[in-house]
Structure formats: structure tokens, C-alpha cells
Design a protein around this motif. Sequence first.
Motif, short mmCIF file in Angstrom:
data_model
loop_
_atom_site.label_atom_id
_atom_site.label_comp_id
_atom_site.label_asym_id
_atom_site.label_seq_id
_atom_site.Cartn_x
_atom_site.Cartn_y
_atom_site.Cartn_z
N ASP A 82 -8.91 -0.02 -3.32
CA ASP A 82 -8.28 -0.97 -2.41
C ASP A 82 -8.55 -2.43 -2.79
O ASP A 82 -7.64 -3.26 -2.72
CB ASP A 82 -8.74 -0.71 -0.98
N PRO A 83 -9.80 -2.80 -3.18
CA PRO A 83 -10.01 -4.20 -3.59
C PRO A 83 -9.15 -4.60 -4.79
O PRO A 83 -8.69 -5.74 -4.88
CB PRO A 83 -11.50 -4.24 -3.95
N ILE A 84 -8.93 -3.65 -5.72
CA ILE A 84 -8.07 -3.95 -6.88
C ILE A 84 -6.65 -4.22 -6.41
O ILE A 84 -6.01 -5.19 -6.84
CB ILE A 84 -8.09 -2.78 -7.88
N VAL A 85 -6.16 -3.37 -5.51
CA VAL A 85 -4.81 -3.53 -5.00
C VAL A 85 -4.67 -4.87 -4.29
O VAL A 85 -3.71 -5.61 -4.49
CB VAL A 85 -4.44 -2.37 -4.06
N ARG A 86 -5.65 -5.19 -3.44
CA ARG A 86 -5.58 -6.47 -2.70
C ARG A 86 -5.65 -7.65 -3.67
O ARG A 86 -4.96 -8.65 -3.49
CB ARG A 86 -6.71 -6.53 -1.67
N GLY A 87 -6.52 -7.53 -4.69
CA GLY A 87 -6.63 -8.61 -5.68
C GLY A 87 -5.34 -8.82 -6.44
O GLY A 87 -4.90 -9.96 -6.65
#
Length: 474
Positions: A80-85
Motif C-alpha cells: 500500500d505505501p508503494i501504491v500511495r507513493g
Amino acid sequence: MLTILGFAMIATFLVLIMLKKMSPIAALVLIPALFCVIVGKGAHLGDYVIDGVSSLAPTAAMLMFAIVYFGVMIDVGLFDPIVRGILRFCKADPMRIVVGTALLAAIVSLDGDGSTTFMITVSAMYPLYKRLKMSLVVMTGVAATANGVMNTLPWGGPTARAATALKLDASDIFVPMIPALAVGLVFVVALSYVLGLRERRRLGVLTLEEVLEEEKETVLVGTGGVGAGAASRAGTQQVTGGAGAGAGAGTGAEDLGEDDDFQGLDPDRPTLRPKLLWFNALLTTGLLTAMIMELLPIPVLFLIGAALALTVNFPRIPDQKARLAAHADNVLNVSGMVFAAAVFTGVLQGTGMVDSMAKWLVDVIPGSMGPHMALVTGVLSLPLTYFMSNDGFYFGVLPVLAEAGAAHGVTPVEMARAALVGQPLHMSSPLVPAVYVLVGMAKVEFGDHTRFVVKWAAMTCLVILGAGILFGII
């Protein structure tokens, strides 16, 4: 005769799946079975299939447990952090998203495993493509081509095979090839930029806030609560046109994000395990490190990793069963495709069609091309690595080509470098199990992916070949 039948079998398979007259699994099984009978070796079909299945069984096991492992990691929110980034960087701009796909696939490819690369790339990028209604074949094509360039890493497989077949040092083959491969990677990024611009012209550009707002307004349309402002925006923004038919419209604002297609971005899904983020990150990093260092066979590593991920993140047995059931479709589709491909490869090799085709291709090369055998090998690597396995090409064909080149003063190391050129196209071959992970997770028809990617991947191969010749590497 075997040569003609071999090419006819491959052509029949490709035509049927590209025209969608047969599913890939059915075509991979029935077409080779038919041609095995035509060749007159129908009585040996069982032996050929068992040989093919035996050779691909470890790959199928690896994919089964890798899908479960990365599926659990997606469920618990590791990516999820990768997607948000990426969302923050891309700002819902299709051009940036396509370029981001190429860069992410190239970076993750450093682990040397195509299946892992595609799982992570699709997990991160699929929700973005779906939310913006972008073309999914653009995602699969760019990811496969970028991974194909990076597949030439010494631990990726082809370089090691070429070095083994010609008794060379892998570093002598790979290190001088780095400039040409870098040019190929730059070309893939440039290609993704062009394809992204095409998507931008088709869809337009929105900010993340506008995308999410559009989805909420679309949901309100489905429940009869649309206001004048929402109706106006829904009619003017190309990105969200027709959204009522997708993204879970008509179910109420509280259900936004519950659709499986958007689980990767749903911040409230019940499977999230934020307190275990660091454990899952360390487990994944350790797993990839162990793969690169070859501490254990890859299927064993993913089997252990999947068991640990399920046990720690979902201690209750009913929850573990629910996660396994959630990913059962992907596991069945991919593993089924691998075993079906085993029929195809088993018949090709068992009947002698591969050997006959390779010998014919070598025989038709004019004697005047002898001094240019490295160039010939580079060009031949495109169709040969597409229509046969890496093992078949590097251990069966390359030594014959290298011997012909040596008679005209072409060094084995040049031949080995030229033989790597076809990898960007090879990664979309129907004989590569990883490509079924890519199209399966992206929900793309294999025929659609093939029609889109072949020309771009072949162009990338030729760019690498041209750069190699220009730099004096090949």
C-alpha cells in the motif's frame, strides 16, 4: 518434414489464441497432441507429456506458493505505501503511471525472477490502471519488456546458460553488454513515455482527489443522489466516463473500495495488518535475498515464506482458509497454464521438432554471412527464444551457431552476447510460465497481450542489437 510440422504447430497455436478461437490452456494441450499424432508418434504422447510435466513441476510449485505469498502481502497492506507513493508521484497522470510501470518493473527485476517481478508490479499498478480506466495491455506490455531487458542479469538465467554452453565466464559476457542493455532500458522508458502520452490524450489528467471524488459522485448517481455539479463533471471528464458500470457503482458510498479490483487501495479492508508491516517487509526482503543468494531452491523458499506469512498474519485457521480461497483462482489459472505448457514443450522436444527446426535454421544461413555470425545470432535469437525455451536455445542452438562463427573468426564471447538480445521478446513467449502470472493477475487475455507486445518487444531487441554493434560489443 519435422521442421515444417514444428513451425505449423507453433503457427496454429499462435493464430488460434490471438483470434480467441481457443483458450491458451486448451490450445497448449490439444494442438501439440494433434501434431504428435500427425508426426506418427501418438503412442509416445504420454511419455512426452510426463517428461514435460516433470521438468516444469518445480516451476509450477514455485508459482503456486509465490502467488499465495504475494497475495497475502497484498492483503495485509505491504505494498500500500508503494501504491500511495506512486499515486502521489503520478498525480493520476496516465503518462507518469506508464513510465512508473516501466521503472518499477525494471527495479524489481533485480531479484532475477520474472514471476516475482510481475506479481509486485501488477499488485502496485493494477489498481491505478483500473481506477483511471487505462489500457491494461499497456501495463502488461511495458512490464514484460522492461523485465526482458533485465532478465539478462547473470543471476537471471540466460547469461548463465550461455556461459555454461560455451564454457565462458558469465562476467565476460555480461559486463561489456551493460552499455547496450542500458540503451535498451532507456528505449523501454522512452516507449512507455510515448504510450503514456497516448493514454493521456485518450483519458485526460486528473488529480488523485478528483479521481476519488468522481468515484464517490458516480456511486451517488447509482443510488439516485446525484447533484447538478456531479452530473456536470461526470459528463465532461473522460477518465470517469461510464464509471457507473465499474468500480462498484450503485452500492452506496460506504462500499467504495470493497470491489476486489481496488483492494490494493482500500484503506479499511479487514485483512490489513499495520502492526506487522515491519515483519512482513523483513520477511519479503529476506526471501528475495535468499533467492538471489540461492540458499535454497526457489519453490522451497516460497513454500516456507507462504506458510510463515499465513501463520503470523492470520493465526486463526478459518482466516487462513479464507486467504487461500481468495487466491485460489489465480493459483489454479497459473499452475494449470504451466502444466498445459508442459504438454507443448514436451511434444516439441520429444518428437524432435525443436532439433529439426534449429538445424534447418542453421543450414539456411548463407556461407557469405559467416563473418557476421554474431549479427545473425542476434537476429535469430528473437524468433528462436520466442518459440523455444531458453534451455533449448542456449544449450541446443547456440553451440552450433558458435561453431559456425568460430570457423570465420567470430569469438564465442561475441556469440554469447548476441544470443542475449532476444530476451525482451522471450519474456512474452507462450512457453514462459511467468507471462501467465502477468496476464492472469492483470486480467488480460494472452492473445491481446501478444498482439500488443510483440512489435514493441522486437523493436527493443533490435535497439539492443544495434547498440551492441555500435559500441563494438557484438
